[in-house]
Design a protein around this motif. Structure first.
Motif, PDB file in Angstrom:
ATOM      1  N   TRP A   1       6.746 -66.252 -44.863  1.00 60.46           N
ATOM      2  CA  TRP A   1       6.942 -65.530 -45.714  1.00 60.46           C
ATOM      3  C   TRP A   1       7.143 -66.146 -46.903  1.00 60.46           C
ATOM      4  CZ3 TRP A   1       9.609 -63.777 -49.505  1.00 60.46           C
ATOM      5  CH2 TRP A   1       9.383 -62.695 -49.641  1.00 60.46           C
TER       6      TRP A   1
ATOM      7  N   PHE B   1      11.387 -63.058 -61.767  1.00 53.02           N
ATOM      8  CA  PHE B   1       9.912 -64.313 -61.878  1.00 53.02           C
ATOM      9  C   PHE B   1       9.523 -64.370 -63.090  1.00 53.02           C
ATOM     10  CE2 PHE B   1       6.088 -66.379 -60.554  1.00 53.02           C
ATOM     11  CZ  PHE B   1       6.478 -67.217 -59.596  1.00 53.02           C
TER      12      PHE B   1
ATOM     13  N   CYS C   1      22.541 -68.489 -63.016  1.00 57.14           N
ATOM     14  CA  CYS C   1      22.390 -69.557 -62.410  1.00 57.14           C
ATOM     15  C   CYS C   1      22.276 -70.645 -63.966  1.00 57.14           C
ATOM     16  CB  CYS C   1      20.998 -69.067 -62.141  1.00 57.14           C
ATOM     17  SG  CYS C   1      21.434 -67.715 -61.146  1.00 57.14           S
TER      18      CYS C   1
ATOM     19  N   SER D   1      10.297 -64.246 -41.561  1.00 54.75           N
ATOM     20  CA  SER D   1       9.409 -64.878 -40.865  1.00 54.75           C
ATOM     21  C   SER D   1       9.634 -66.385 -41.985  1.00 54.75           C
ATOM     22  CB  SER D   1       7.902 -64.697 -40.856  1.00 54.75           C
ATOM     23  OG  SER D   1       6.988 -64.682 -42.050  1.00 54.75           O
TER      24      SER D   1
ATOM     25  N   VAL E   1      17.008 -64.077 -48.789  1.00 60.23           N
ATOM     26  CA  VAL E   1      16.577 -65.165 -47.983  1.00 60.23           C
ATOM     27  C   VAL E   1      16.117 -65.998 -49.038  1.00 60.23           C
ATOM     28  CG1 VAL E   1      14.821 -64.032 -46.558  1.00 60.23           C
ATOM     29  CG2 VAL E   1      13.347 -64.852 -49.040  1.00 60.23           C
ATOM     30  N   ILE E   2      16.458 -66.386 -50.128  1.00 61.16           N
ATOM     31  CA  ILE E   2      16.324 -67.425 -51.180  1.00 61.16           C
ATOM     32  C   ILE E   2      17.721 -68.182 -51.780  1.00 61.16           C
ATOM     33  CG2 ILE E   2      14.795 -66.220 -52.905  1.00 61.16           C
ATOM     34  CD1 ILE E   2      16.268 -65.895 -54.707  1.00 61.16           C
TER      35      ILE E   2
ATOM     36  N   PHE F   1      17.935 -69.975 -65.790  1.00 59.43           N
ATOM     37  CA  PHE F   1      17.574 -69.303 -66.325  1.00 59.43           C
ATOM     38  C   PHE F   1      18.679 -68.184 -64.675  1.00 59.43           C
ATOM     39  CE2 PHE F   1      14.484 -69.883 -63.571  1.00 59.43           C
ATOM     40  CZ  PHE F   1      14.427 -69.400 -62.997  1.00 59.43           C
TER      41      PHE F   1
ATOM     42  N   MET G   1      18.594 -57.352 -57.129  1.00 62.50           N
ATOM     43  CA  MET G   1      17.567 -58.664 -57.889  1.00 62.50           C
ATOM     44  C   MET G   1      16.241 -57.981 -57.939  1.00 62.50           C
ATOM     45  SD  MET G   1      16.380 -62.456 -57.516  1.00 62.50           S
ATOM     46  CE  MET G   1      15.296 -62.483 -55.889  1.00 62.50           C
TER      47      MET G   1
ATOM     48  N   ARG H   1      15.936 -58.005 -47.602  1.00 63.60           N
ATOM     49  CA  ARG H   1      15.644 -59.351 -47.217  1.00 63.60           C
ATOM     50  C   ARG H   1      14.959 -60.096 -48.101  1.00 63.60           C
ATOM     51  NH1 ARG H   1       9.813 -57.428 -44.133  1.00 63.60           N
ATOM     52  NH2 ARG H   1       9.052 -56.583 -45.651  1.00 63.60           N
TER      53      ARG H   1
ATOM     54  N   GLY I   1      13.475 -58.712 -58.142  1.00 65.46           N
ATOM     55  CA  GLY I   1      12.645 -60.589 -58.044  1.00 65.46           C
ATOM     56  C   GLY I   1      11.513 -60.067 -59.031  1.00 65.46           C
ATOM     57  N   GLN I   2      10.771 -59.393 -59.036  1.00 67.58           N
ATOM     58  CA  GLN I   2       9.272 -60.352 -59.657  1.00 67.58           C
ATOM     59  C   GLN I   2       9.726 -59.743 -61.697  1.00 67.58           C
ATOM     60  OE1 GLN I   2       6.345 -57.354 -58.786  1.00 67.58           O
ATOM     61  NE2 GLN I   2       5.847 -58.505 -56.560  1.00 67.58           N
TER      62      GLN I   2
ATOM     63  N   ASN J   1      12.771 -71.083 -57.407  1.00 67.75           N
ATOM     64  CA  ASN J   1      11.207 -70.363 -56.230  1.00 67.75           C
ATOM     65  C   ASN J   1      10.495 -71.345 -56.702  1.00 67.75           C
ATOM     66  OD1 ASN J   1       8.867 -69.189 -55.853  1.00 67.75           O
ATOM     67  ND2 ASN J   1       9.333 -67.163 -55.432  1.00 67.75           N
TER      68      ASN J   1
ATOM     69  N   ARG K   1       6.209 -67.832 -50.166  1.00 66.58           N
ATOM     70  CA  ARG K   1       6.728 -67.031 -51.361  1.00 66.58           C
ATOM     71  C   ARG K   1       7.577 -67.575 -52.392  1.00 66.58           C
ATOM     72  NH1 ARG K   1       4.877 -61.917 -52.624  1.00 66.58           N
ATOM     73  NH2 ARG K   1       3.471 -61.140 -50.805  1.00 66.58           N
ATOM     74  N   THR K   2       8.631 -68.961 -51.260  1.00 60.54           N
ATOM     75  CA  THR K   2       9.644 -69.256 -52.290  1.00 60.54           C
ATOM     76  C   THR K   2       9.843 -70.997 -52.612  1.00 60.54           C
ATOM     77  OG1 THR K   2      11.214 -69.697 -50.411  1.00 60.54           O
ATOM     78  CG2 THR K   2      11.001 -67.267 -51.841  1.00 60.54           C
TER      79      THR K   2
END
Ligand code: UT7
Length: 339
Positions: free
Chosen positions: A32, A232, A110, A29, A153-154, A323, A226, A149, A228-229, A266, A36-37
């Protein structure tokens, strides 16, 4: 002797997809993704290739710098999504631009654009070059798993470039690598050699845990995976550490910094790092809302946008920090040398 930035350029892919567009093809959505990003929309390749984007960004940067392809002594491309395994994207760009200098790619995910700046710095230091084209270009949409997802999305596509000339504007640079292939990875093709037991079927990863002892999840064949956490946490800690270190090495106080141009991975990573440093929040530049995470292209795109908005003046001090997969990090302090 290091370098000075003579010109910048960037290129946008043709497709613009909002969060609502993504919600039509996966269970997500706008609410979200924004919360979140920080991403509202992103640009994705349609018919064009990432090499097309790299060439367009390069042409804009050369025009801005007032140099032609014949003036270039070296072309470096930072990418993990070149159109060919070989030749490198840099070779494809060299051919298309009509340049005749050496050309090669730098793969540091990246952080690749900043790694490539550091490589270029070495060529200037050894007096081997007078003009270097450095490009960051990615089409992460090609390797993203559009059935995952939390990752799809990022990421986004795009290209940015700079032309470097002789000068003394690189004030400090820092690269780090903490080898870890489980947190963020995409495997290469396995081929069909008949003499290998898995010759026709990719065995995604042979190990079951990474260097930190965490279980390695398997990506779908050839797609990006990935955690993600984990990324992050790594990103926040390394961005704060690298920015502090780079300011120390360059002898800069927080007040000396005009802008921080962080990797656009993010919005929450950038905001958290900003909250832990004494640099004013508004000096942290952000375009992830409009562009998404374009990996190695993110910083040169942000630099070009900032320059074209007329926000840079001679003597400004810019901090770049990034990073990515590897896990790699890079940061550098650069003085803006143009009017
Ligand atoms: O540039 C390369 C380096 N990459 C990065 O820096 C990325 C760093 N990591 C991140 O930015 C974040 O970890 C993500 C944006 C990728 C994910 O955010 P998160 O807050 O870590 O979410 P999560 O993966 O922990 O998922 C939280 C919840 C889960 O639901 P449950 O289990 O709590 O019910 C996910 O299934 O959010 C769910 N979720 C989603 N829901 C709607 C995950 N992705 C989505 C989505 N839409 N796209």
């Amino acid at each position: 002797m290091s370098f000075t930035i003579l010109g910048t350029g960037s290129a946008e892919p043709s497709l613009c997809k909002t969060n609502d567009d993504l919600a039509k093809v996966m269970d997500t959505s706008d609410e979200w993704i924004r919360s979140r990003t920080g991403i509202e929309k992103r640009r994705l390749c349609g018919e064009e290739t990432v090499t097309d984007l790299a060439c367009e960004a390069a042409e804009h940067a050369m025009e801005d710098a007032g140099v032609t392809a014949r003036d270039l002594d070296l072309i470096l491309c930072a990418t993990v999504t070149g159109d060919y395994i070989t030749p490198s994207m840099a070779c494809l760009v060299q051919e298309r631009l009509g340049a005749s200098c050496p050309a090669f790619d730098v793969n540091a995910a990246c952080a690749g654009f900043l790694y490539a700046l550091d490589v270029a710095d070495g060529y200037f230091a050894r007096d081997r070059v007078k003009r270097v084209l450095v490009i960051g270009a990615e089409a992460i949409s090609k390797i993203a798993d559009w059935e995952d997802r939390s990752t799809a999305v990022i990421f986004a596509d795009g290209a940015g470039a700079v032309v470097l000339g002789e000068g003394g504007d690189l004030l400090a640079a820092r690269l780090t690598t903490r080898g870890n292939h489980g947190a963020l990875y995409a495997e290469n093709v396995k081929g069909n050699c008949p003499f290998r037991s898995n010759g026709t079927k990719a065995e995604n990863v042979s190990e079951t845990s990474d260097s930190d002892g965490r279980e390695i999840k398997k990506a779908r064949e050839n797609y990006l995976y990935m955690d993600g956490q984990e990324v992050f946490r790594f990103a926040v800690a390394s961005m704060i550490r690298d920015l502090k270190q780079i300011m120390k090495e360059a002898g800069l106080s927080c007040g000396d910094v005009t802008y921080v141009m962080p990797h656009q991975a993010n919005r929450r990573i950038i905001d958290f790092a900003a909250s832990k440093l004494d640099i004013a929040d508004e000096k942290f530049l952000v375009n992830i809302d409009q562009r998404g995470n374009t990996s190695a292209a993110a910083i040169p795109i942000l630099l070009d946008e900032t320059r074209r908005k007329g926000m840079l003046k001679k003597g400004d001090v810019l901090l770049f920090t990034s990073f990515g997969a590897g896990l790699t990090t890079a940061a550098c302090a650069v003085r803006w040398g143009r009017e």
